[in-house]
Scaffold this active site. Sequence first.
Site, mmCIF file in Angstrom:
data_model
loop_
_atom_site.group_PDB
_atom_site.id
_atom_site.type_symbol
_atom_site.label_atom_id
_atom_site.label_comp_id
_atom_site.label_asym_id
_atom_site.label_seq_id
_atom_site.Cartn_x
_atom_site.Cartn_y
_atom_site.Cartn_z
ATOM 1 N N SER A 34 -29.056 -1.009 76.229
ATOM 2 C CA SER A 34 -28.473 0.190 75.614
ATOM 3 C C SER A 34 -29.080 0.475 74.238
ATOM 4 O O SER A 34 -28.855 -0.274 73.281
ATOM 5 C CB SER A 34 -26.951 -0.032 75.492
ATOM 6 O OG SER A 34 -26.390 0.816 74.530
HETATM 7 N N1 GSH Z 1 -22.375 9.168 71.691
HETATM 8 C C1 GSH Z 1 -22.683 7.774 71.856
HETATM 9 C C2 GSH Z 1 -23.528 7.296 70.672
HETATM 10 O O1 GSH Z 1 -24.024 8.147 69.913
HETATM 11 O O2 GSH Z 1 -23.680 6.096 70.464
HETATM 12 C C3 GSH Z 1 -23.424 7.601 73.176
HETATM 13 C C4 GSH Z 1 -23.542 6.143 73.599
HETATM 14 C C5 GSH Z 1 -24.086 6.032 75.013
HETATM 15 O O3 GSH Z 1 -24.522 7.024 75.613
HETATM 16 N N2 GSH Z 1 -24.080 4.826 75.558
HETATM 17 C C6 GSH Z 1 -24.520 4.610 76.915
HETATM 18 C C7 GSH Z 1 -23.279 4.445 77.781
HETATM 19 O O4 GSH Z 1 -22.847 3.360 78.081
HETATM 20 C C8 GSH Z 1 -25.361 3.359 77.004
HETATM 21 S S1 GSH Z 1 -26.829 3.545 76.014
HETATM 22 N N3 GSH Z 1 -22.699 5.582 78.139
HETATM 23 C C9 GSH Z 1 -21.509 5.664 78.932
HETATM 24 C C10 GSH Z 1 -21.018 7.087 78.972
HETATM 25 O O5 GSH Z 1 -21.594 7.954 78.308
HETATM 26 O O6 GSH Z 1 -20.039 7.330 79.680
#
Ligand code: GSH
EC number: 2.5.1.18
Length: 229
Positions: A16
Site C-alpha cells: 500500500s
Molecule cells: N484517501 C486515502 C489516503 O489518502 O490515504 C486512500 C488510501 C487508500 O486508497 N488505501 C488503499 C486501500 O486499502 C490501499 S493503498 N483502499 C481501500 C478503499 O479505498 O476502500
Amino acid sequence: MASSRKMVEFFYDIVSPYSWMAFEVLCRYKNVWNIDLKFKPAYLGGVMHGSGNRPPGMVPNKFHYMTKDLERVSGYFGVPLYPPSDVFEAMFEKGTLNAMRFVTAVAEKEKEGDVLVERVSRELWKRIWSTDQDVTQPASLTEAGLKAGLSASELEEILTLSKSQPIKDKLKSVTQEALDYQCFGFPFTVCHVNGKAELFFGSDRFELMAHCIGEKWVGPHPDKPTSKM
Ligand code: GSH
C-alpha cells in the site's frame, strides 16, 4: 497541561503506497507527539477478503485518479514514490504475502522495540514503490534486510522463521485484529484515547487524528512546520 501518553497502533502492508506516506509521517511525529507508536505489519489481501472490499486499483476510474493523486501526495509528504512499471503485476500478481511474513518474522525476532521493523519496512517500500524491484524472492528480502542493518546470519534465521507456521499464524492474527476493528483498507491507525479506540483510515486523516489525541498537526514535516494550528 501535558496530554497523557496515547497508544497508537499502525496497521499496514508494504503493498500500500498510501501506507508508506502515513508510516513516514508517524515516524516523524513519534517523538513529537506524546504517543507510543506500535507497528502492526498485516496483510491487505486478507483485509480485502475479510471485509468484502476490493482494491481501489481494480476500479479503472479510481486507478486513474490514484495515479495522479500518488504523484501529489509523494511531493506533499516528501516521500520518493515512483510506481512500479507494472503496478498490477507488482501489487496483485506478485503481491506481498512473503514480504509481510518476513516483516512479521523481523518483529517476532526483535521483540522489544520497533527499530528493525521500521527500517526493514522502509527498505521494502523503497523496493516496490520507488525503485521497481522485486519483494517476493528470498534474495530480494535479504537485500532489503542487509540495507536495514541486519547481518547475513540474522537474515538466514529470519527467512527460515518467515516460512514457519507460527509466523504465518501471527500475520493472520494481526490481520484479524484489524478486521475486528472493522478495517476495510490500509493504512489503518487505531488511537487508544481514554479507553476508547479511535479509528482512522488513510494517510489524509492526520489533522483529525491530532485533534482526537490532543496533539498538534503542523504539516507533514514537524521539524519544518508549515502550519501554526
Ligand atoms: N484517501 C486515502 C489516503 O489518502 O490515504 C486512500 C488510501 C487508500 O486508497 N488505501 C488503499 C486501500 O486499502 C490501499 S493503498 N483502499 C481501500 C478503499 O479505498 O476502500
